[in-house]
Design a protein around this motif. Sequence first.
Motif, PDB file in Angstrom:
ATOM      1  N   ASN A 156       0.836  -1.197   0.000  1.00  0.00           N
ATOM      2  CA  ASN A 156       0.000   0.000   0.000  1.00  0.00           C
ATOM      3  C   ASN A 156       0.878   1.256   0.000  1.00  0.00           C
ATOM      4  OD1 ASN A 156      -2.473   1.241  -0.074  1.00  0.00           O
ATOM      5  ND2 ASN A 156      -2.714   1.297   2.157  1.00  0.00           N
TER       6      ASN A 156
ATOM      7  N   GLU B 112      -9.832  -1.124  -5.069  1.00  0.00           N
ATOM      8  CA  GLU B 112      -9.530  -1.581  -3.716  1.00  0.00           C
ATOM      9  C   GLU B 112      -9.848  -3.061  -3.565  1.00  0.00           C
ATOM     10  OE1 GLU B 112     -10.884   2.758  -1.850  1.00  0.00           O
ATOM     11  OE2 GLU B 112     -11.977   0.912  -1.303  1.00  0.00           O
TER      12      GLU B 112
ATOM     13  N   TYR C  13      -9.951  -6.133  -0.540  1.00  0.00           N
ATOM     14  CA  TYR C  13     -10.033  -6.391   0.891  1.00  0.00           C
ATOM     15  C   TYR C  13      -9.794  -7.881   1.074  1.00  0.00           C
ATOM     16  CZ  TYR C  13     -12.103  -1.778   0.867  1.00  0.00           C
ATOM     17  OH  TYR C  13     -12.317  -0.433   0.687  1.00  0.00           O
TER      18      TYR C  13
ATOM     19  N   LYS D 253     -14.287  -2.274  -5.692  1.00  0.00           N
ATOM     20  CA  LYS D 253     -14.151  -2.768  -4.320  1.00  0.00           C
ATOM     21  C   LYS D 253     -14.501  -4.256  -4.311  1.00  0.00           C
ATOM     22  CE  LYS D 253     -15.591  -0.118  -0.891  1.00  0.00           C
ATOM     23  NZ  LYS D 253     -16.354   0.825  -0.018  1.00  0.00           N
TER      24      LYS D 253
ATOM     25  N   LYS E 178      -6.778  -2.756   1.281  1.00  0.00           N
ATOM     26  CA  LYS E 178      -7.419  -2.027   2.363  1.00  0.00           C
ATOM     27  C   LYS E 178      -7.870  -2.980   3.463  1.00  0.00           C
ATOM     28  CE  LYS E 178      -7.736   2.159   0.357  1.00  0.00           C
ATOM     29  NZ  LYS E 178      -7.354   3.435   0.950  1.00  0.00           N
TER      30      LYS E 178
END
Length: 250
Positions: free
Chosen positions: A5, A15, A17, A192, A222
């Motif tokens: 990051n 992004e 996760y 995302k 993230k």
Amino acid sequence: MTAANQSTTPDDAAEIYLIIDDMGYRPTDDLAFALPTEVTFSILPHTPQGQQFAERAHAQARDVMLHLPMEAQSHKALGPGAITSSMYQDEISHTIDAALQSVPYAIGVNNHMGSQLTASGDAMQTVMNALQETGLFFVDSRTTRHTVAQQIARQYHIPNARRHVFLDHVLTDEFMNTQWQRLLSLAAKHKKVIAIAHPHPETIAFLQQKLANLPANNIALKAMSAYFEPVKVPVQRYATTAQQAIAAPN
């Protein structure tokens, strides 16, 4: 600042996760601590390493989740802290409360197994009614295409999300690379995306290599707490210390 990051990642980057779940039974699971701190750990309740891992992850400022066992169609052994369709509301509330006490600093929940339970609207209403009191978010692991877990979470106004990619349910570099490319493609399209993997040594080695190259793909890693807007991190009612007695439900 972690390699995954770096400040060179553009502000408009997609992004991803990443949740590492199934953590807590094996001492070797601690290999996952070599991953960037943006990687979220989801820890099984009442496990030999669970509380220690949660405390250590929190000390790293790493997000911690509860990996809550739920009834599966296969009738596999669920381990302690499991939710089944035969349980009443007060049993579910007590079980979730005790599970959270065993995984301090948890800010969210995702299901471990659960192909039977998450497909039942009645059962998930009971679960979400109990989770609503905790202030935690819920991520549907999607262990069955018939799941209604996220739909019910929305009805109860619980911050919620879903898993998009399982990275390592076949533990080969070829398969994981195929899933990784799928993850990158979904991230480019949807901006995302949530992936779930497990603390196998092979997986950790694979992820260390792939995560180091994320900025080159215009993708940022993230923590799960950043998924929700505005970020919802509940008061740490369950942020217990190592000295607190932990009792698994009968």
